[in-house]
Design a protein around this motif. Structure first.
Motif, short mmCIF file in Angstrom:
data_model
loop_
_atom_site.label_atom_id
_atom_site.label_comp_id
_atom_site.label_asym_id
_atom_site.label_seq_id
_atom_site.Cartn_x
_atom_site.Cartn_y
_atom_site.Cartn_z
N VAL A 1 0.85 -1.20 0.00
CA VAL A 1 0.00 0.00 0.00
C VAL A 1 0.88 1.24 0.00
CG1 VAL A 1 -1.76 1.31 1.26
CG2 VAL A 1 -1.91 -1.18 1.18
N LYS A 2 1.90 1.25 0.87
CA LYS A 2 2.80 2.41 0.97
C LYS A 2 3.55 2.63 -0.35
CE LYS A 2 2.98 3.04 5.73
NZ LYS A 2 2.10 4.13 6.09
N GLN A 3 4.00 1.53 -0.96
CA GLN A 3 4.78 1.63 -2.21
C GLN A 3 3.92 2.07 -3.38
OE1 GLN A 3 6.24 -2.27 -2.95
NE2 GLN A 3 7.92 -2.01 -1.49
N GLN A 4 2.73 1.47 -3.50
CA GLN A 4 1.93 1.67 -4.71
C GLN A 4 0.99 2.87 -4.64
OE1 GLN A 4 0.11 -1.94 -6.23
NE2 GLN A 4 1.85 -3.17 -5.57
N ASN A 5 0.74 3.37 -3.42
CA ASN A 5 -0.04 4.60 -3.27
C ASN A 5 -1.36 4.55 -4.07
OD1 ASN A 5 0.28 7.96 -4.42
ND2 ASN A 5 -0.29 7.35 -2.37
N PRO A 6 -2.21 3.52 -3.82
CA PRO A 6 -3.38 3.34 -4.68
C PRO A 6 -4.42 4.45 -4.55
CG PRO A 6 -3.51 1.91 -2.76
CD PRO A 6 -2.14 2.53 -2.72
N LEU A 7 -5.05 4.76 -5.67
CA LEU A 7 -6.15 5.73 -5.69
C LEU A 7 -7.42 5.02 -5.22
CD1 LEU A 7 -7.19 8.59 -6.57
CD2 LEU A 7 -7.73 7.56 -8.78
N VAL A 8 -8.04 5.55 -4.18
CA VAL A 8 -9.28 4.96 -3.66
C VAL A 8 -10.41 5.96 -3.87
CG1 VAL A 8 -10.43 3.98 -1.64
CG2 VAL A 8 -7.97 3.66 -1.93
N HIS A 9 -11.37 5.57 -4.73
CA HIS A 9 -12.55 6.41 -5.00
C HIS A 9 -13.62 6.08 -3.97
CE1 HIS A 9 -16.05 7.39 -8.04
NE2 HIS A 9 -16.05 8.18 -6.99
N ALA B 1 -9.54 1.03 -6.23
CA ALA B 1 -10.71 0.45 -5.55
C ALA B 1 -11.79 1.51 -5.47
CB ALA B 1 -10.34 -0.02 -4.14
N LEU B 2 -13.04 1.03 -5.43
CA LEU B 2 -14.20 1.91 -5.24
C LEU B 2 -14.85 1.52 -3.91
CD1 LEU B 2 -16.42 3.94 -6.31
CD2 LEU B 2 -17.57 1.92 -7.27
N VAL B 3 -15.10 2.52 -3.05
CA VAL B 3 -15.74 2.24 -1.76
C VAL B 3 -17.11 2.94 -1.73
CG1 VAL B 3 -15.55 2.44 0.75
CG2 VAL B 3 -13.48 2.12 -0.63
N LEU B 4 -18.14 2.16 -1.53
CA LEU B 4 -19.51 2.69 -1.47
C LEU B 4 -19.99 2.61 -0.02
CD1 LEU B 4 -21.02 0.86 -4.60
CD2 LEU B 4 -19.94 3.13 -4.48
N ASN B 5 -20.51 3.74 0.50
CA ASN B 5 -20.90 3.83 1.91
C ASN B 5 -22.22 4.59 1.98
OD1 ASN B 5 -21.12 5.33 4.46
ND2 ASN B 5 -19.11 4.53 4.95
N ILE B 6 -23.26 3.96 2.54
CA ILE B 6 -24.60 4.57 2.51
C ILE B 6 -24.95 5.31 3.81
CG2 ILE B 6 -25.52 2.95 0.78
CD1 ILE B 6 -27.00 1.53 3.18
#
Ligand code: ATP
Ligand code: TZP
Ligand code: MG
Ligand code: MG
Length: 268
Positions: free
Chosen positions: A13-21, A61-66
């Motif tokens: 996670v630290k290395q790849q710095n992923p974009l989280v929508h 990744a996409l995170v959906l939160n209601i």
């Protein structure tokens, strides 16, 4: 899955710095963005139905939160979710407050029916209500349940054909075949709003760098729990305000060595 593998996924996670929508709730937006930055991921919140498909397809990744759902936001979640599914972007779903009102329960069920969800994360009451079982819920907080979270998670994983994470004092991760219990964390997490929601987004960051869903979720829970334990110890003489700040510090500072040393994960 051993503690060395957990630390390795954390390192990615630290290395790849992923974009989280994230399409999340108004209570936790800022805390979620700061928590993802602290961890080493890149957060973005995008809600307009005109842009969510484009954002979801470039995300890790996409995170959906209601948590504070509205009609427009739910429609945006559907568009974003379909785009993520078409582009093999993992979708994490947090069914905040499912069971508290019929609209929340119906929306949560619609999301799991119409989208392919990689990981669903909630408290026991929320997961039970998504699969049509009764479990009392007080607003967004888990109420008294009659059942066993581990068995509930396994039933939900089979019924929804996905990876299920149920959090509480102990956290359960299962895809219906492989099950882990993660014992890390601290009760003060329940006194800070958004610690469940941020966790769902952190699970998203881990799922962006690790394709095995169970491994991604277990690693996320262990790293998050260890950071919380260190922060709680350092702010023991104070209260949830100091803990919240120190927790962000520890999401940034906790080392792979500390995670390997303190991760408390049990395969069932
Ligand atoms: P709820 O609204 O019921 O609190 P939530 O969505 O906020 O649910 P939690 O279940 O509180 O999510 O989980 C958030 C984090 O807090 C997880 O890392 C979990 O392990 C941790 N946690 C929750 N309760 C405890 C506890 N009693 N002891 C240790 N850790 C806990
Ligand atoms: N009300 C609607 S969403 C929300 C509240 C208080 C935040 C819930 O956060 P969490 O992480 O589930 O405790
Ligand atoms: Mg909570
Ligand atoms: Mg929650």
């Amino acid at each position: 899955m051993n503690t060395k593998q957990i630390a390795e996924i954390f390192g990615k996670v630290k290395q790849q710095n992923p974009l989280v929508h994230n399409i999340t709730n108004v209570v936790v937006t800022n805390f979620t963005a700061n928590g993802l930055y602290a961890l080493g991921a890149s957060p973005v919140m995008a809600y307009a139905k005109e842009e969510v498909a484009d954002m979801a397809k470039i995300a890790g990744a996409l995170v959906l939160n209601i948590g504070t759902l509205t009609h427009e936001e739910v429609e945006a979640m559907m568009i974003a979710g379909k785009s993520a599914n078409e582009n093999n972007v993992p979708v994490i779903f947090d069914p905040v407050g499912a069971g508290a009102t019929p609209y929340r329960t119906e929306t949560a069920r619609r999301i799991v029916e119409e989208l392919s969800i990689s990981i669903i994360r909630g408290n026991a009451a929320e997961i039970a209500n998504v699969i049509g079982e009764k479990w009392s819920i007080k607003g967004v907080d888990a109420g008294e349940g009659t059942g066993n979270s581990l068995e509930l998670a396994q039933r939900a994983a089979k019924k929804l054909n996905t990876t299920v994470v149920i959090t509480g004092k102990d956290d359960v991760v299962t895809d219906g075949k492989t099950t882990f219990v993660v014992h890390n964390g601290h009760s003060i997490l329940t006194k800070v709003t958004g610690t469940g929601c941020l966790l769902s987004s952190v699970v998203g960051a881990f799922a962006a760098v690790e394709t095995d869903r169970v491994s991604a979720a277990v690693a996320a829970l262990a790293a998050y729990g260890v950071a919380a334990e260190i922060a709680a110890e350092r702010t023991a003489a104070e209260g949830p305000g100091s803990f919240q700040i120190e927790f962000l510090n520890q999401l940034s500072k906790v080392s792979s060595e500390e995670i390997s040393k303190f991760a408390n994960v049990e395969k069932q």
